[in-house]
Design a protein around this motif. Structure first.
Motif, PDB file in Angstrom:
ATOM      1  N   UNK A   1      -7.323  -5.031  -9.291  1.00 35.96           N
ATOM      2  CA  UNK A   1      -8.412  -4.743  -8.481  1.00 35.96           C
ATOM      3  C   UNK A   1      -7.839  -5.004  -7.106  1.00 35.96           C
ATOM      4  N   UNK A   2      -6.610  -5.502  -6.876  1.00 42.70           N
ATOM      5  CA  UNK A   2      -5.978  -5.621  -5.463  1.00 42.70           C
ATOM      6  C   UNK A   2      -5.354  -4.597  -4.847  1.00 42.70           C
ATOM      7  N   UNK A   3      -5.440  -4.098  -3.792  1.00 41.85           N
ATOM      8  CA  UNK A   3      -4.550  -3.081  -3.189  1.00 41.85           C
ATOM      9  C   UNK A   3      -3.382  -3.721  -2.561  1.00 41.85           C
ATOM     10  N   UNK A   4      -2.236  -3.604  -3.362  1.00 39.05           N
ATOM     11  CA  UNK A   4      -0.967  -4.422  -2.945  1.00 39.05           C
ATOM     12  C   UNK A   4       0.015  -3.139  -2.088  1.00 39.05           C
ATOM     13  N   UNK A   5       0.226  -3.785  -0.774  1.00 36.67           N
ATOM     14  CA  UNK A   5       0.963  -2.955  -0.238  1.00 36.67           C
ATOM     15  C   UNK A   5       2.342  -2.806  -0.815  1.00 36.67           C
ATOM     16  N   UNK A   6       2.839  -1.418  -0.606  1.00 32.32           N
ATOM     17  CA  UNK A   6       4.299  -1.091  -1.205  1.00 32.32           C
ATOM     18  C   UNK A   6       5.074  -0.260  -0.090  1.00 32.32           C
ATOM     19  N   UNK A   7       6.252  -0.383  -0.311  1.00 28.42           N
ATOM     20  CA  UNK A   7       7.015   0.270   0.839  1.00 28.42           C
ATOM     21  C   UNK A   7       8.198   0.880   0.362  1.00 28.42           C
ATOM     22  N   UNK A   8       8.791   2.077   0.870  1.00 31.37           N
ATOM     23  CA  UNK A   8      10.154   2.570   0.330  1.00 31.37           C
ATOM     24  C   UNK A   8      11.139   1.592  -0.057  1.00 31.37           C
ATOM     25  N   UNK A   9      11.837   1.737  -1.193  1.00 33.88           N
ATOM     26  CA  UNK A   9      12.670   0.834  -1.432  1.00 33.88           C
ATOM     27  C   UNK A   9      12.415  -0.471  -2.278  1.00 33.88           C
ATOM     28  N   UNK A  10      11.067  -0.348  -2.519  1.00 36.08           N
ATOM     29  CA  UNK A  10      10.505  -1.707  -3.154  1.00 36.08           C
ATOM     30  C   UNK A  10       9.866  -1.304  -4.577  1.00 36.08           C
ATOM     31  N   UNK A  11      10.096  -2.165  -5.605  1.00 37.21           N
ATOM     32  CA  UNK A  11       9.462  -1.871  -6.938  1.00 37.21           C
ATOM     33  C   UNK A  11       8.011  -1.846  -6.845  1.00 37.21           C
ATOM     34  N   UNK A  12       7.551  -0.709  -7.435  1.00 40.04           N
ATOM     35  CA  UNK A  12       6.103  -0.455  -7.526  1.00 40.04           C
ATOM     36  C   UNK A  12       5.606  -1.284  -8.666  1.00 40.04           C
ATOM     37  N   UNK A  13       4.440  -2.217  -8.463  1.00 40.77           N
ATOM     38  CA  UNK A  13       3.964  -3.023  -9.572  1.00 40.77           C
ATOM     39  C   UNK A  13       3.257  -1.827 -10.719  1.00 40.77           C
ATOM     40  N   UNK A  14       3.702  -2.406 -11.841  1.00 39.59           N
ATOM     41  CA  UNK A  14       3.205  -1.465 -13.118  1.00 39.59           C
ATOM     42  C   UNK A  14       1.737  -1.870 -13.605  1.00 39.59           C
ATOM     43  N   UNK A  15       1.109  -1.129 -14.018  1.00 32.29           N
ATOM     44  CA  UNK A  15      -0.362  -1.593 -14.702  1.00 32.29           C
ATOM     45  C   UNK A  15      -0.197  -2.588 -15.944  1.00 32.29           C
TER      46      UNK A  15
END
Length: 264
Positions: free
Chosen positions: A71-85
């Motif tokens: 339910x949170x909007x997590x900032x992600x950037x190139x070169x960073x691991x994307x959180x999985x559901x």
């Protein structure tokens, strides 16, 4: 980190055009992705730029600049691991194990999604996050309302945390080295290898966490890592060898396997 909020619906004509472009580019969930793009970009030029990036193969989360996590909007950037559901299951297990936690550490934090989700659920806590990668640390500082440290596992943490941690969430890399090349292109080509490669059998970092966790946990505190079904028996063994009471939690719905180790 604010929760997701609804936005005004786009015009049907715009939505249809975006869906058609994404579908032509091979996006399986074109309708869902179109809704997210249209909710993120507010101008025709902005929409076109995001659609072009997605059609060119950039992962959706990097196109949007954020990923949804509990339910949170997590900032992600190139070169960073994307959180999985599926990692939401790790958060649920942590909250169930220590529902009154007051000191929380998100180790191998990546974007800081796990720490942010735990802090939101628990209320006021002393939160620390750490990662060996500088890009991850920069990103986590945008998502975590706590202290974010750079360094290799426990060496990154303040010494004053020893024996005080109630929840130690460590989303360690666990893909065997020889299998990294088999990952989907969105992970293989756009996420740091250090966040994916767990060594020969995928458990190198997990074993280091298991070996060192006891000295950092408070009595009754827990350490949690995600692993695969195939690796679970060896992961449980590593936790037991580290002096922890270990159990395996499984979510068939999310295809998630979480090893929980408790300091007695």
């Amino acid at each position: 980190m604010p929760p997701l909020s609804p936005s005004s619906p786009p015009s049907p004509a715009t939505r249809d055009a975006v869906v058609a472009t994404l579908r032509a580019a091979g996006c399986v969930f074109a309708e869902d992705e179109a809704e997210l793009i249209l909710a993120t970009a507010r101008t025709p030029d902005g929409i076109a730029a995001l659609v072009d990036r997605r059609a060119a193969g950039l992962p959706l989360e990097l196109v949007l600049g954020w990923a949804e996590f509990r339910g949170l909007r997590i900032t992600v950037e190139p070169g960073v691991f994307v959180p999985r559901r599926r990692t939401e299951f790790l958060v649920e297990q942590a909250l169930a194990q220590v529902p009154d936690a007051s000191v929380v550490v998100d180790l191998c934090c990546g974007s800081g999604a796990v720490g942010a989700a735990l802090a939101r659920a628990l209320g006021p806590v002393e939160l620390h996050a750490a990662d060996v990668d500088a890009a991850a640390v920069r990103c986590a500082r945008r998502n975590v309302e706590g202290r974010v440290h750079q360094g290799d596992l426990f060496t990154a943490l303040p010494d004053g945390l020893r024996g005080r941690i109630d929840i130690l969430a460590a989303n360690v890399p666990y893909v065997p080295t020889d299998e990294v090349g088999l990952l989907p292109a969105e992970a293989r080509d756009h996420e740091p290898r250090t966040a994916l490669d767990g060594g020969t059998d995928g458990l190198d970092v997990l074993r280091r966490v298991a070996a060192g966790a006891t000295g950092w946990l408070a009595p009754g505190g827990c350490v949690l890592v995600e692993t695969s079904e195939r690796q679970a028996p060896a992961a449980l063994e590593a936790f037991s060898a580290g002096g922890l009471t270990a159990r395996l939690a499984v979510s068939e719905e999310l295809y998630a396997n979480v090893v929980v180790g408790v300091r007695q």
